[in-house]
Design a protein around this motif. Structure first.
Motif, PDB file in Angstrom:
ATOM      1  N   UNK A  53       0.829  -1.204   0.000  1.00 35.55           N
ATOM      2  CA  UNK A  53       0.000   0.000   0.000  1.00 35.55           C
ATOM      3  C   UNK A  53       0.869   1.260   0.000  1.00 35.55           C
ATOM      4  N   UNK A  54       1.953   1.254   0.774  1.00 31.38           N
ATOM      5  CA  UNK A  54       2.880   2.389   0.785  1.00 31.38           C
ATOM      6  C   UNK A  54       3.581   2.526  -0.561  1.00 31.38           C
ATOM      7  N   UNK A  55       3.890   1.411  -1.207  1.00 35.24           N
ATOM      8  CA  UNK A  55       4.538   1.451  -2.517  1.00 35.24           C
ATOM      9  C   UNK A  55       3.583   1.972  -3.589  1.00 35.24           C
ATOM     10  N   UNK A  56       2.275   1.657  -3.465  1.00 36.21           N
ATOM     11  CA  UNK A  56       1.275   2.177  -4.397  1.00 36.21           C
ATOM     12  C   UNK A  56       1.181   3.691  -4.256  1.00 36.21           C
ATOM     13  N   UNK A  57       1.183   4.185  -3.020  1.00 37.33           N
ATOM     14  CA  UNK A  57       1.160   5.631  -2.787  1.00 37.33           C
ATOM     15  C   UNK A  57       2.407   6.303  -3.361  1.00 37.33           C
ATOM     16  N   UNK A  58       3.558   5.674  -3.183  1.00 38.99           N
ATOM     17  CA  UNK A  58       4.806   6.249  -3.673  1.00 38.99           C
ATOM     18  C   UNK A  58       4.852   6.253  -5.199  1.00 38.99           C
ATOM     19  N   UNK A  64       0.271   2.987 -12.041  1.00 32.96           N
ATOM     20  CA  UNK A  64       1.727   3.118 -12.155  1.00 32.96           C
ATOM     21  C   UNK A  64       2.436   1.998 -11.407  1.00 32.96           C
ATOM     22  N   UNK A  65       1.884   1.598 -10.264  1.00 29.11           N
ATOM     23  CA  UNK A  65       2.481   0.527  -9.476  1.00 29.11           C
ATOM     24  C   UNK A  65       2.481  -0.785 -10.259  1.00 29.11           C
TER      25      UNK A  65
END
Length: 83
Positions: A53-58, A64-65
């Motif tokens: 979830x943090x990687x999706x936000x980043x 994009x993820x």
């Protein structure tokens, strides 16, 4: 069937005060979340780890993820939406 982003179930020992060892598992923090896909213009429901979830936000969104997702982190469900 989830986005775990490289996390997995790890096994080891729980060690008590008396130094007895008991086998145990550490499971990743998996949550069921709905995320919005701009490409599909709808909400998608995934079981994902909090790290994913943090990687999706980043990455700036689930689209994009998934496009930039490394092959070793991909799952069946992510491949389904990537197409």
């Amino acid at each position: 069937r989830a986005l775990w982003h490289g996390k997995k179930i790890v096994s080891g020992n729980h060690v008590s005060f008396s130094n007895k060892r008991t086998r145990r598992l550490w499971k990743p923090n998996v949550q069921t979340k709905r995320v919005y896909s701009e490409a599909l213009d709808k909400m998608l429901q995934f079981r994902m780890t909090t790290h994913a979830l943090k990687c999706i936000d980043a990455a700036g969104g689930v689209d994009n993820y998934l496009v930039n997702l490394h092959e070793k982190f991909a799952s069946d469900k992510s491949d389904e939406y990537k197409k």
